[in-house]
Design a protein around this motif. Structure first.
Motif, PDB file in Angstrom:
ATOM      1  N   VAL A  82      48.937  36.299  32.091  1.00 50.99           N
ATOM      2  CA  VAL A  82      48.200  36.933  30.998  1.00 50.99           C
ATOM      3  C   VAL A  82      46.698  36.792  31.234  1.00 50.99           C
ATOM      4  CG1 VAL A  82      47.650  36.720  28.531  1.00 50.99           C
ATOM      5  CG2 VAL A  82      50.026  36.709  29.281  1.00 50.99           C
ATOM      6  N   GLU A  83      46.275  35.607  31.639  1.00 50.57           N
ATOM      7  CA  GLU A  83      44.850  35.387  31.926  1.00 50.57           C
ATOM      8  C   GLU A  83      44.387  36.267  33.085  1.00 50.57           C
ATOM      9  OE1 GLU A  83      42.391  33.738  30.374  1.00 50.57           O
ATOM     10  OE2 GLU A  83      43.886  33.482  28.796  1.00 50.57           O
ATOM     11  N   ALA A  84      45.209  36.360  34.132  1.00 49.36           N
ATOM     12  CA  ALA A  84      44.855  37.206  35.278  1.00 49.36           C
ATOM     13  C   ALA A  84      44.754  38.666  34.860  1.00 49.36           C
ATOM     14  CB  ALA A  84      45.892  37.038  36.391  1.00 49.36           C
ATOM     15  N   ALA A  85      45.657  39.118  33.994  1.00 57.44           N
ATOM     16  CA  ALA A  85      45.613  40.499  33.515  1.00 57.44           C
ATOM     17  C   ALA A  85      44.350  40.750  32.693  1.00 57.44           C
ATOM     18  CB  ALA A  85      46.852  40.815  32.689  1.00 57.44           C
ATOM     19  N   LYS A  86      43.969  39.774  31.865  1.00 59.72           N
ATOM     20  CA  LYS A  86      42.735  39.912  31.082  1.00 59.72           C
ATOM     21  C   LYS A  86      41.525  39.998  32.008  1.00 59.72           C
ATOM     22  CE  LYS A  86      44.203  37.526  26.876  1.00 59.72           C
ATOM     23  NZ  LYS A  86      44.028  36.300  26.069  1.00 59.72           N
ATOM     24  N   GLU A  87      41.484  39.129  33.018  1.00 61.45           N
ATOM     25  CA  GLU A  87      40.371  39.144  33.966  1.00 61.45           C
ATOM     26  C   GLU A  87      40.325  40.468  34.725  1.00 61.45           C
ATOM     27  OE1 GLU A  87      40.602  35.699  36.477  1.00 61.45           O
ATOM     28  OE2 GLU A  87      40.459  34.327  34.770  1.00 61.45           O
ATOM     29  N   GLU A  90      38.911  43.099  32.487  1.00 65.60           N
ATOM     30  CA  GLU A  90      37.461  42.943  32.352  1.00 65.60           C
ATOM     31  C   GLU A  90      36.736  43.451  33.598  1.00 65.60           C
ATOM     32  OE1 GLU A  90      36.709  38.857  31.467  1.00 65.60           O
ATOM     33  OE2 GLU A  90      37.592  38.983  29.465  1.00 65.60           O
ATOM     34  N   ILE A  91      37.287  43.134  34.769  1.00 72.01           N
ATOM     35  CA  ILE A  91      36.680  43.603  36.020  1.00 72.01           C
ATOM     36  C   ILE A  91      36.727  45.125  36.090  1.00 72.01           C
ATOM     37  CG2 ILE A  91      37.009  43.663  38.531  1.00 72.01           C
ATOM     38  CD1 ILE A  91      37.867  40.694  38.293  1.00 72.01           C
ATOM     39  N   GLU A  92      37.868  45.701  35.690  1.00 75.40           N
ATOM     40  CA  GLU A  92      38.003  47.162  35.699  1.00 75.40           C
ATOM     41  C   GLU A  92      36.997  47.804  34.743  1.00 75.40           C
ATOM     42  OE1 GLU A  92      41.322  50.496  34.509  1.00 75.40           O
ATOM     43  OE2 GLU A  92      42.022  48.570  35.296  1.00 75.40           O
ATOM     44  N   GLU A  93      36.814  47.206  33.582  1.00 74.29           N
ATOM     45  CA  GLU A  93      35.839  47.738  32.623  1.00 74.29           C
ATOM     46  C   GLU A  93      34.419  47.618  33.175  1.00 74.29           C
ATOM     47  OE1 GLU A  93      34.352  47.108  28.024  1.00 74.29           O
ATOM     48  OE2 GLU A  93      36.068  45.979  28.758  1.00 74.29           O
ATOM     49  N   ASP A  94      34.118  46.493  33.809  1.00 69.89           N
ATOM     50  CA  ASP A  94      32.796  46.325  34.426  1.00 69.89           C
ATOM     51  C   ASP A  94      32.571  47.363  35.520  1.00 69.89           C
ATOM     52  OD1 ASP A  94      32.263  44.235  32.733  1.00 69.89           O
ATOM     53  OD2 ASP A  94      32.690  42.659  34.219  1.00 69.89           O
TER      54      ASP A  94
END
Length: 126
Positions: A82-87, A90-94
């Protein structure tokens, strides 16, 4: 109370039971059956709530057994995923934001060039 419990909680509980009994004994048949139905629905809902955690733990245990982990290891791995998916989100949004910032000057330059060419054409032909 049969056991002779005279604590305030026991006295209050017995008073509630007695009050509910008297209320049911005074009601008509229709109200009695409605109250019975409501009580059964409440009992089912309470059982669902009480069993929800047990069912969740059993589901985790089955999934963990499928992949050869203990339930604790499986939950830890699931939390890491779940944490990896959130990260990753976030990277994709950045990256998306950076793409917009990178393409914005090019688009603005093209619009400005179009406007200048249009202005020159109006001045020459006008």
């Amino acid at each position: 109370d049969v056991k002779g419990d005279r604590s305030p909680a026991a006295i209050e509980r017995w008073a509630n039971i007695t009050e509910a009994y008297r209320k049911i004994m005074k009601c008509n048949d229709d109200l009695f059956w409605v109250e019975s139905w409501v009580a059964r629905v409440r009992q089912i809902e309470i059982a669902k709530l009480q069993n929800a955690d047990r069912i969740r733990q059993e589901r985790i245990a089955r999934r963990a057994a499928r992949v050869g982990l203990t339930p604790d290891q499986y939950e830890a791995a699931e939390a890491e995923a779940v944490e990896a998916a959130k990260e990753a989100a976030e990277i994709e949004e950045d990256n998306r934001n950076q793409f917009v910032l990178d393409t914005l000057p090019v688009v603005l330059a093209l619009v400005l060039a179009f406007l200048m060419i249009s202005l020159i054409a109006i001045l020459v032909n006008g």
